[in-house]
Design a protein around this motif. Structure first.
Motif, mmCIF file in Angstrom:
data_model
loop_
_atom_site.group_PDB
_atom_site.id
_atom_site.type_symbol
_atom_site.label_atom_id
_atom_site.label_comp_id
_atom_site.label_asym_id
_atom_site.label_seq_id
_atom_site.Cartn_x
_atom_site.Cartn_y
_atom_site.Cartn_z
ATOM 1 N N GLN A 107 0.824 -1.202 0.000
ATOM 2 C CA GLN A 107 0.000 0.000 0.000
ATOM 3 C C GLN A 107 0.862 1.257 0.000
ATOM 4 O O GLN A 107 1.962 1.273 0.530
ATOM 5 N N SER A 108 0.334 2.303 -0.611
ATOM 6 C CA SER A 108 0.992 3.603 -0.523
ATOM 7 C C SER A 108 0.450 4.339 0.694
ATOM 8 O O SER A 108 -0.678 4.087 1.136
ATOM 9 N N VAL A 109 1.247 5.233 1.255
ATOM 10 C CA VAL A 109 0.830 5.983 2.437
ATOM 11 C C VAL A 109 1.010 7.466 2.167
ATOM 12 O O VAL A 109 1.919 7.886 1.451
ATOM 13 N N THR A 110 0.137 8.252 2.733
ATOM 14 C CA THR A 110 0.223 9.704 2.624
ATOM 15 C C THR A 110 -0.020 10.317 3.997
ATOM 16 O O THR A 110 -0.412 9.626 4.940
ATOM 17 N N GLY A 111 0.197 11.623 4.108
ATOM 18 C CA GLY A 111 -0.110 12.329 5.345
ATOM 19 C C GLY A 111 0.599 11.734 6.535
ATOM 20 O O GLY A 111 1.813 11.504 6.527
ATOM 21 N N ALA A 112 -0.169 11.451 7.580
ATOM 22 C CA ALA A 112 0.413 10.927 8.813
ATOM 23 C C ALA A 112 1.126 9.601 8.580
ATOM 24 O O ALA A 112 2.146 9.315 9.217
ATOM 25 N N GLY A 113 0.591 8.784 7.666
ATOM 26 C CA GLY A 113 1.235 7.511 7.373
ATOM 27 C C GLY A 113 2.609 7.691 6.762
ATOM 28 O O GLY A 113 3.569 7.019 7.136
ATOM 29 N N ALA A 114 2.723 8.629 5.821
ATOM 30 C CA ALA A 114 4.013 8.897 5.197
ATOM 31 C C ALA A 114 4.985 9.528 6.182
ATOM 32 O O ALA A 114 6.202 9.354 6.066
ATOM 33 N N ALA A 115 4.447 10.252 7.150
ATOM 34 C CA ALA A 115 5.286 10.870 8.187
ATOM 35 C C ALA A 115 5.615 9.906 9.305
ATOM 36 O O ALA A 115 6.406 10.233 10.195
ATOM 37 N N ASP A 116 4.998 8.717 9.293
ATOM 38 C CA ASP A 116 5.163 7.737 10.368
ATOM 39 C C ASP A 116 4.839 8.343 11.721
ATOM 40 O O ASP A 116 5.612 8.274 12.683
ATOM 41 N N LEU A 117 3.649 8.955 11.783
ATOM 42 C CA LEU A 117 3.126 9.527 13.014
ATOM 43 C C LEU A 117 1.688 9.058 13.208
ATOM 44 O O LEU A 117 0.995 8.725 12.237
ATOM 45 N N PRO A 118 1.205 9.043 14.450
ATOM 46 C CA PRO A 118 -0.223 8.768 14.674
ATOM 47 C C PRO A 118 -1.083 9.847 14.016
ATOM 48 O O PRO A 118 -0.671 11.015 13.918
ATOM 49 N N ASP A 119 -2.279 9.473 13.594
ATOM 50 C CA ASP A 119 -3.162 10.412 12.899
ATOM 51 C C ASP A 119 -3.435 11.658 13.733
ATOM 52 O O ASP A 119 -3.418 12.778 13.215
ATOM 53 N N TRP A 120 -3.720 11.486 15.028
ATOM 54 C CA TRP A 120 -4.092 12.629 15.858
ATOM 55 C C TRP A 120 -2.944 13.617 16.030
ATOM 56 O O TRP A 120 -3.153 14.812 16.234
ATOM 57 N N LEU A 121 -1.705 13.117 15.898
ATOM 58 C CA LEU A 121 -0.530 13.946 16.144
ATOM 59 C C LEU A 121 -0.083 14.733 14.907
ATOM 60 O O LEU A 121 0.560 15.785 15.029
ATOM 61 N N TRP A 122 -0.433 14.257 13.734
ATOM 62 C CA TRP A 122 0.043 14.876 12.500
ATOM 63 C C TRP A 122 -0.353 16.356 12.390
ATOM 64 O O TRP A 122 0.496 17.186 12.047
ATOM 65 N N PRO A 123 -1.582 16.766 12.699
ATOM 66 C CA PRO A 123 -1.897 18.202 12.644
ATOM 67 C C PRO A 123 -1.064 19.040 13.609
ATOM 68 O O PRO A 123 -0.678 20.168 13.274
ATOM 69 N N LEU A 124 -0.770 18.522 14.794
ATOM 70 C CA LEU A 124 0.049 19.256 15.754
ATOM 71 C C LEU A 124 1.487 19.388 15.242
ATOM 72 O O LEU A 124 2.136 20.424 15.440
ATOM 73 N N TRP A 125 1.964 18.345 14.598
ATOM 74 C CA TRP A 125 3.308 18.364 14.029
ATOM 75 C C TRP A 125 3.386 19.399 12.900
ATOM 76 O O TRP A 125 4.340 20.181 12.812
ATOM 77 N N GLN A 126 2.358 19.431 12.055
ATOM 78 C CA GLN A 126 2.321 20.405 10.964
ATOM 79 C C GLN A 126 2.228 21.835 11.509
ATOM 80 O O GLN A 126 2.880 22.748 10.979
ATOM 81 N N GLU A 127 1.423 22.025 12.541
ATOM 82 C CA GLU A 127 1.295 23.347 13.151
ATOM 83 C C GLU A 127 2.652 23.845 13.643
ATOM 84 O O GLU A 127 2.990 25.028 13.495
ATOM 85 N N ALA A 128 3.428 22.939 14.218
ATOM 86 C CA ALA A 128 4.701 23.341 14.808
ATOM 87 C C ALA A 128 5.792 23.562 13.764
ATOM 88 O O ALA A 128 6.618 24.465 13.912
ATOM 89 N N LEU A 129 5.800 22.750 12.699
ATOM 90 C CA LEU A 129 6.937 22.754 11.783
ATOM 91 C C LEU A 129 6.619 23.283 10.393
ATOM 92 O O LEU A 129 7.531 23.451 9.576
ATOM 93 N N GLY A 130 5.361 23.521 10.104
ATOM 94 C CA GLY A 130 4.988 24.133 8.839
ATOM 95 C C GLY A 130 5.479 23.356 7.633
ATOM 96 O O GLY A 130 5.280 22.138 7.539
ATOM 97 N N GLU A 131 6.149 24.041 6.705
ATOM 98 C CA GLU A 131 6.604 23.421 5.468
ATOM 99 C C GLU A 131 7.655 22.343 5.708
ATOM 100 O O GLU A 131 7.880 21.495 4.833
#
Length: 388
Positions: A107-131
Protein backbone atom coordinates in the motif's frame (compact mmCIF):
# COMPACT_ATOMS: atom_id res chain seq x y z
CA UNK A 1 23.01 -16.07 16.16
CA UNK A 2 22.73 -15.86 12.40
CA UNK A 3 21.42 -12.67 10.79
CA UNK A 4 18.15 -14.47 10.01
CA UNK A 5 17.83 -15.67 13.61
CA UNK A 6 18.26 -12.11 14.84
CA UNK A 7 15.41 -11.01 12.58
CA UNK A 8 13.27 -13.85 13.89
CA UNK A 9 13.95 -12.61 17.40
CA UNK A 10 12.99 -9.10 16.31
CA UNK A 11 9.64 -10.46 15.13
CA UNK A 12 9.00 -11.90 18.60
CA UNK A 13 9.93 -8.64 20.36
CA UNK A 14 7.86 -6.53 17.97
CA UNK A 15 4.80 -8.69 18.58
CA UNK A 16 5.20 -7.96 22.30
CA UNK A 17 5.53 -4.23 21.62
CA UNK A 18 2.43 -4.19 19.42
CA UNK A 19 0.56 -5.99 22.20
CA UNK A 20 1.39 -3.10 24.55
CA UNK A 21 4.78 -3.85 26.12
CA UNK A 22 7.16 -0.85 26.08
CA UNK A 23 10.04 -1.41 23.68
CA UNK A 24 12.85 -1.38 26.25
CA UNK A 25 10.98 -3.76 28.51
CA UNK A 26 10.28 -6.16 25.65
CA UNK A 27 13.96 -6.20 24.69
CA UNK A 28 15.01 -6.76 28.32
CA UNK A 29 12.53 -9.62 28.73
CA UNK A 30 13.80 -11.28 25.57
CA UNK A 31 17.42 -10.99 26.74
CA UNK A 32 16.58 -12.55 30.12
CA UNK A 33 15.03 -15.59 28.47
CA UNK A 34 17.74 -15.95 25.82
CA UNK A 35 20.94 -15.75 27.82
CA UNK A 36 22.90 -17.52 25.09
CA UNK A 37 22.68 -14.34 23.00
CA UNK A 38 25.89 -12.34 23.03
CA UNK A 39 26.29 -8.59 23.22
CA UNK A 40 26.52 -8.38 19.43
CA UNK A 41 23.26 -10.29 19.07
CA UNK A 42 21.49 -8.03 21.56
CA UNK A 43 22.80 -4.91 19.85
CA UNK A 44 21.69 -6.12 16.43
CA UNK A 45 18.27 -7.07 17.79
CA UNK A 46 17.84 -3.65 19.31
CA UNK A 47 18.79 -2.00 16.04
CA UNK A 48 16.24 -4.08 14.11
CA UNK A 49 13.45 -3.33 16.57
CA UNK A 50 14.17 0.39 16.68
CA UNK A 51 14.53 0.62 12.89
CA UNK A 52 11.01 -0.77 12.64
CA UNK A 53 9.53 1.42 15.37
CA UNK A 54 10.89 4.56 13.71
CA UNK A 55 8.87 3.77 10.59
CA UNK A 56 6.11 1.50 11.84
CA UNK A 57 3.28 2.78 9.63
CA UNK A 58 5.17 2.91 6.35
CA UNK A 59 6.75 -0.50 6.97
CA UNK A 60 3.34 -1.98 7.76
CA UNK A 61 2.16 -0.75 4.37
CA UNK A 62 5.16 -2.39 2.69
CA UNK A 63 4.82 -5.63 4.63
CA UNK A 64 1.05 -6.00 4.48
CA UNK A 65 0.13 -5.78 8.15
CA UNK A 66 0.79 -4.63 11.69
CA UNK A 67 2.46 -7.77 13.04
CA UNK A 68 6.08 -8.34 13.88
CA UNK A 69 6.44 -10.61 10.87
CA UNK A 70 4.83 -8.14 8.46
CA UNK A 71 6.91 -5.26 9.82
CA UNK A 72 10.18 -7.15 9.35
CA UNK A 73 9.05 -8.08 5.85
CA UNK A 74 8.43 -4.39 5.20
CA UNK A 75 11.87 -3.53 6.57
CA UNK A 76 13.53 -6.03 4.24
CA UNK A 77 11.53 -4.79 1.26
CA UNK A 78 12.67 -1.24 2.06
CA UNK A 79 16.31 -1.84 2.97
CA UNK A 80 17.16 -5.37 1.82
CA UNK A 81 18.33 -8.05 1.67
CA UNK A 82 15.85 -10.01 -0.44
CA UNK A 83 13.16 -11.36 1.95
CA UNK A 84 13.59 -14.86 0.47
CA UNK A 85 17.19 -14.87 1.70
CA UNK A 86 15.83 -14.52 5.26
CA UNK A 87 12.38 -16.09 5.48
CA UNK A 88 12.65 -19.86 5.22
CA UNK A 89 16.45 -19.84 5.10
CA UNK A 90 16.75 -22.62 7.68
CA UNK A 91 17.97 -22.90 11.23
CA UNK A 92 16.29 -20.38 13.49
CA UNK A 93 15.17 -18.16 10.61
CA UNK A 94 11.53 -17.03 10.27
CA UNK A 95 9.25 -19.45 8.43
CA UNK A 96 9.13 -19.14 4.66
CA UNK A 97 6.80 -16.55 3.18
CA UNK A 98 3.30 -17.76 2.45
CA UNK A 99 1.49 -17.27 -0.86
CA UNK A 100 -0.74 -14.68 0.81
CA UNK A 101 2.26 -12.74 2.08
CA UNK A 102 3.80 -12.72 -1.37
CA UNK A 103 0.54 -11.65 -2.98
CA UNK A 104 -0.36 -8.94 -0.45
CA UNK A 105 -0.53 -5.59 -2.20
CA UNK A 106 2.00 -3.06 -1.00
CA UNK A 107 0.00 0.00 0.00
CA UNK A 108 0.99 3.60 -0.52
CA UNK A 109 0.83 5.98 2.44
CA UNK A 110 0.22 9.70 2.62
CA UNK A 111 -0.11 12.33 5.35
CA UNK A 112 0.41 10.93 8.81
CA UNK A 113 1.23 7.51 7.37
CA UNK A 114 4.01 8.90 5.20
CA UNK A 115 5.29 10.87 8.19
CA UNK A 116 5.16 7.74 10.37
CA UNK A 117 3.13 9.53 13.01
CA UNK A 118 -0.22 8.77 14.67
CA UNK A 119 -3.16 10.41 12.90
CA UNK A 120 -4.09 12.63 15.86
CA UNK A 121 -0.53 13.95 16.14
CA UNK A 122 0.04 14.88 12.50
CA UNK A 123 -1.90 18.20 12.64
CA UNK A 124 0.05 19.26 15.75
CA UNK A 125 3.31 18.36 14.03
CA UNK A 126 2.32 20.40 10.96
CA UNK A 127 1.30 23.35 13.15
CA UNK A 128 4.70 23.34 14.81
CA UNK A 129 6.94 22.75 11.78
CA UNK A 130 4.99 24.13 8.84
CA UNK A 131 6.60 23.42 5.47
CA UNK A 132 9.34 21.38 7.15
CA UNK A 133 6.87 19.02 8.82
CA UNK A 134 7.20 16.08 6.43
CA UNK A 135 10.97 16.27 6.00
CA UNK A 136 11.49 16.54 9.77
CA UNK A 137 9.18 13.59 10.41
CA UNK A 138 10.87 11.43 7.81
CA UNK A 139 14.29 12.31 9.23
CA UNK A 140 13.10 10.64 12.43
CA UNK A 141 13.17 7.32 10.56
CA UNK A 142 16.96 7.39 10.57
CA UNK A 143 19.21 6.32 13.40
CA UNK A 144 20.32 9.28 15.45
CA UNK A 145 23.97 10.33 15.45
CA UNK A 146 25.90 10.06 18.71
CA UNK A 147 27.38 13.29 20.09
CA UNK A 148 29.82 13.81 22.92
CA UNK A 149 30.40 16.86 25.10
CA UNK A 150 34.01 17.70 25.92
CA UNK A 151 34.63 18.88 29.47
CA UNK A 152 36.72 21.91 28.61
CA UNK A 153 37.84 22.22 32.23
CA UNK A 154 39.55 18.84 31.77
CA UNK A 155 41.07 19.30 28.30
CA UNK A 156 40.63 20.56 24.77
CA UNK A 157 38.43 19.19 22.04
CA UNK A 158 41.55 18.24 20.05
CA UNK A 159 42.87 16.28 23.02
CA UNK A 160 39.55 14.48 23.39
CA UNK A 161 39.57 13.55 19.70
CA UNK A 162 43.09 12.16 19.93
CA UNK A 163 42.27 10.12 23.02
CA UNK A 164 39.11 8.71 21.51
CA UNK A 165 40.87 7.82 18.26
CA UNK A 166 43.46 5.87 20.23
CA UNK A 167 40.56 3.73 21.44
CA UNK A 168 39.20 3.28 17.90
CA UNK A 169 36.44 5.90 18.24
CA UNK A 170 36.91 8.41 15.41
CA UNK A 171 35.08 11.73 15.82
CA UNK A 172 34.53 15.03 14.03
CA UNK A 173 34.11 18.51 15.55
CA UNK A 174 30.57 19.82 15.54
CA UNK A 175 30.17 22.88 13.31
CA UNK A 176 27.77 24.74 15.61
CA UNK A 177 29.04 24.33 19.17
CA UNK A 178 32.63 24.22 20.41
CA UNK A 179 32.12 21.56 23.08
CA UNK A 180 30.64 18.89 20.78
CA UNK A 181 32.09 15.95 18.88
CA UNK A 182 30.18 13.68 16.52
CA UNK A 183 31.07 10.00 16.78
CA UNK A 184 31.80 8.64 13.31
CA UNK A 185 32.24 4.95 14.15
CA UNK A 186 32.16 2.48 17.04
CA UNK A 187 29.77 4.44 19.32
CA UNK A 188 29.43 1.45 21.64
CA UNK A 189 33.12 1.74 22.51
CA UNK A 190 32.72 5.22 23.99
CA UNK A 191 31.88 4.02 27.51
CA UNK A 192 35.06 1.91 27.64
CA UNK A 193 37.32 4.64 26.25
CA UNK A 194 39.93 6.39 28.35
CA UNK A 195 38.43 9.78 27.46
CA UNK A 196 35.12 8.74 28.99
CA UNK A 197 36.56 6.95 32.02
CA UNK A 198 38.74 9.95 32.86
CA UNK A 199 35.90 12.47 32.59
CA UNK A 200 37.10 14.21 29.45
CA UNK A 201 33.87 13.49 27.55
CA UNK A 202 30.21 12.81 28.30
CA UNK A 203 27.49 11.55 25.97
CA UNK A 204 25.14 14.47 25.27
CA UNK A 205 23.24 15.59 22.20
CA UNK A 206 24.52 18.74 20.56
CA UNK A 207 21.14 20.49 20.96
CA UNK A 208 21.52 20.39 24.75
CA UNK A 209 25.08 21.69 24.42
CA UNK A 210 23.87 24.54 22.22
CA UNK A 211 21.26 25.43 24.84
CA UNK A 212 23.80 25.53 27.66
CA UNK A 213 26.09 27.70 25.54
CA UNK A 214 23.30 30.30 25.13
CA UNK A 215 22.55 30.72 28.81
CA UNK A 216 23.82 33.99 30.34
CA UNK A 217 26.16 32.46 32.92
CA UNK A 218 28.42 34.62 35.07
CA UNK A 219 31.12 33.60 37.57
CA UNK A 220 29.80 33.20 41.09
CA UNK A 221 26.16 32.73 40.13
CA UNK A 222 23.96 30.35 42.08
CA UNK A 223 22.58 27.96 39.45
CA UNK A 224 19.90 25.29 39.83
CA UNK A 225 19.06 22.50 37.40
CA UNK A 226 15.44 22.12 38.50
CA UNK A 227 14.55 18.91 36.59
CA UNK A 228 17.99 17.33 36.70
CA UNK A 229 17.30 13.66 36.08
CA UNK A 230 20.66 11.96 35.52
CA UNK A 231 22.45 15.30 35.62
CA UNK A 232 23.68 15.72 32.05
CA UNK A 233 22.87 19.42 31.86
CA UNK A 234 23.99 20.06 35.44
CA UNK A 235 27.38 18.62 34.50
CA UNK A 236 27.56 20.89 31.47
CA UNK A 237 26.56 23.91 33.55
CA UNK A 238 29.18 23.17 36.18
CA UNK A 239 31.89 22.70 33.57
CA UNK A 240 31.05 25.98 31.83
CA UNK A 241 30.58 27.93 35.07
CA UNK A 242 33.72 26.62 36.69
CA UNK A 243 31.91 26.51 40.02
CA UNK A 244 29.28 24.64 42.03
CA UNK A 245 25.80 23.89 40.69
CA UNK A 246 22.70 22.66 42.50
CA UNK A 247 20.45 19.92 41.13
CA UNK A 248 16.90 18.87 41.94
CA UNK A 249 14.43 16.31 40.67
CA UNK A 250 10.95 15.54 41.96
CA UNK A 251 12.03 11.88 42.05
CA UNK A 252 15.40 11.73 43.88
CA UNK A 253 16.05 8.26 42.48
CA UNK A 254 16.62 9.79 39.05
CA UNK A 255 19.63 11.67 40.45
CA UNK A 256 21.47 8.55 41.61
CA UNK A 257 24.09 8.80 38.86
CA UNK A 258 24.91 12.47 39.46
CA UNK A 259 27.48 11.91 42.22
CA UNK A 260 29.69 9.40 40.32
CA UNK A 261 29.37 11.42 37.10
CA UNK A 262 30.36 14.63 38.88
CA UNK A 263 33.31 12.87 40.52
CA UNK A 264 34.50 11.56 37.17
CA UNK A 265 34.23 15.04 35.60
CA UNK A 266 35.72 16.70 38.73
CA UNK A 267 32.89 19.20 39.09
CA UNK A 268 30.78 20.07 42.13
CA UNK A 269 27.04 19.35 41.99
CA UNK A 270 24.87 19.41 45.11
CA UNK A 271 21.58 17.48 44.89
CA UNK A 272 18.63 19.11 46.66
CA UNK A 273 15.50 17.38 47.89
CA UNK A 274 12.22 19.18 47.23
CA UNK A 275 11.86 20.22 50.86
CA UNK A 276 15.34 21.80 50.79
CA UNK A 277 14.71 24.08 47.81
CA UNK A 278 13.25 27.06 49.68
CA UNK A 279 16.12 27.15 52.16
CA UNK A 280 18.70 27.07 49.35
CA UNK A 281 16.93 29.79 47.33
CA UNK A 282 17.14 32.30 45.78
CA UNK A 283 19.03 31.27 42.65
CA UNK A 284 20.46 33.53 39.97
CA UNK A 285 19.66 31.12 37.14
CA UNK A 286 17.30 28.15 37.03
CA UNK A 287 17.14 25.69 34.16
CA UNK A 288 13.77 23.95 33.84
CA UNK A 289 14.34 21.13 31.37
CA UNK A 290 10.77 19.93 31.72
CA UNK A 291 9.37 16.43 31.20
CA UNK A 292 7.86 16.34 27.72
CA UNK A 293 6.76 14.15 24.84
CA UNK A 294 10.35 14.00 23.57
CA UNK A 295 9.06 14.61 20.06
CA UNK A 296 12.38 16.12 19.00
CA UNK A 297 14.21 12.92 19.96
CA UNK A 298 11.90 10.23 18.61
CA UNK A 299 14.57 8.77 16.34
CA UNK A 300 16.32 7.84 19.63
CA UNK A 301 13.14 6.72 21.43
CA UNK A 302 10.75 5.75 18.62
CA UNK A 303 8.49 3.73 20.90
CA UNK A 304 7.50 6.99 22.62
CA UNK A 305 5.71 8.47 19.63
CA UNK A 306 3.38 5.49 19.39
CA UNK A 307 2.68 5.47 23.13
CA UNK A 308 1.90 9.19 23.37
CA UNK A 309 -1.84 9.98 23.60
CA UNK A 310 -3.79 13.24 23.61
CA UNK A 311 -4.57 12.62 27.27
CA UNK A 312 -0.90 12.17 28.15
CA UNK A 313 0.02 15.35 26.27
CA UNK A 314 -2.56 17.25 28.32
CA UNK A 315 -1.07 15.80 31.53
CA UNK A 316 2.41 16.86 30.43
CA UNK A 317 1.20 20.40 29.73
CA UNK A 318 -0.15 20.67 33.27
CA UNK A 319 3.14 19.41 34.70
CA UNK A 320 5.14 21.83 32.56
CA UNK A 321 3.09 24.83 33.69
CA UNK A 322 3.39 23.79 37.33
CA UNK A 323 7.17 23.44 37.02
CA UNK A 324 7.55 27.02 35.76
CA UNK A 325 5.33 28.41 38.52
CA UNK A 326 7.20 26.49 41.22
CA UNK A 327 10.63 27.41 39.91
CA UNK A 328 9.71 31.10 39.76
CA UNK A 329 9.22 31.04 43.54
CA UNK A 330 12.93 30.26 43.94
CA UNK A 331 14.14 33.43 42.22
CA UNK A 332 14.64 37.11 43.00
CA UNK A 333 14.64 40.32 40.96
CA UNK A 334 17.19 39.97 38.17
CA UNK A 335 17.13 36.16 38.20
CA UNK A 336 17.02 34.26 34.91
CA UNK A 337 14.89 31.20 34.25
CA UNK A 338 15.23 28.99 31.16
CA UNK A 339 12.36 26.73 30.17
CA UNK A 340 13.44 23.93 27.82
CA UNK A 341 12.00 20.81 26.23
CA UNK A 342 13.26 18.26 23.73
CA UNK A 343 9.91 18.64 21.97
CA UNK A 344 9.01 20.52 18.80
CA UNK A 345 5.28 20.71 19.61
CA UNK A 346 3.83 24.19 20.11
CA UNK A 347 1.65 22.97 22.99
CA UNK A 348 4.75 22.11 25.03
CA UNK A 349 6.72 25.24 24.24
CA UNK A 350 5.04 28.50 23.32
CA UNK A 351 1.80 27.04 24.68
CA UNK A 352 3.44 26.94 28.13
CA UNK A 353 5.69 30.02 28.05
CA UNK A 354 3.15 32.55 26.74
CA UNK A 355 0.56 31.82 29.49
CA UNK A 356 3.34 31.91 32.12
CA UNK A 357 4.38 35.39 30.98
CA UNK A 358 0.74 36.49 31.14
CA UNK A 359 0.38 35.15 34.69
CA UNK A 360 3.68 36.71 35.77
CA UNK A 361 4.09 40.21 34.32
CA UNK A 362 7.34 40.64 36.24
CA UNK A 363 9.00 38.17 33.84
CA UNK A 364 10.24 39.07 30.34
CA UNK A 365 11.56 36.75 27.64
CA UNK A 366 15.09 37.72 26.60
CA UNK A 367 16.04 34.84 24.26
CA UNK A 368 14.50 31.92 22.42
CA UNK A 369 16.06 28.92 20.69
CA UNK A 370 14.01 26.60 18.45
CA UNK A 371 15.68 23.62 16.76
CA UNK A 372 14.00 20.99 14.64
CA UNK A 373 15.62 17.56 14.16
CA UNK A 374 18.50 17.64 11.67
CA UNK A 375 21.69 15.70 11.05
CA UNK A 376 23.43 18.12 13.43
CA UNK A 377 21.10 17.93 16.44
CA UNK A 378 17.81 16.73 17.90
CA UNK A 379 14.71 18.88 18.10
CA UNK A 380 14.93 21.20 21.10
CA UNK A 381 13.37 24.47 22.25
CA UNK A 382 14.28 26.89 25.01
CA UNK A 383 12.90 30.22 26.20
CA UNK A 384 15.09 32.34 28.49
CA UNK A 385 13.26 34.78 30.78
CA UNK A 386 14.41 37.42 33.25
CA UNK A 387 12.59 38.56 36.35
CA UNK A 388 12.37 42.34 36.34
Amino acid sequence: MTPAARLAAAITVLDDVIAGTPGERALTQWARTHRFAGSGDRAALRDHVYDVLRARRSLAALGGGMTGRALILGLLRRDGPDPDSVFGSGGHAPDALTADERAAEQQSVTGAGAADLPDWLWPLWQEALGEEAMSAAQLQRQRAPVFLRVNLSRGTRDAAQASLLADAVPTAPHPLVDTALRVLDNPRRVAASAAYREGLVEVQDSSSQMAIARLPLLPGQRILDFCAGGGGKALALADRLGGPVWAHDIDPRRMTDIAPRAARAEVQITPLATEALRKAAPFDLILCDAPCSGSGTWRRTPDAKWRLTPERLTELNAIQSEILDRAALLTRAGSVMAYATCSVLTAENEGIVAPFLERHPDWTRIDRMALQPTEHHDGFQMSVMRRT
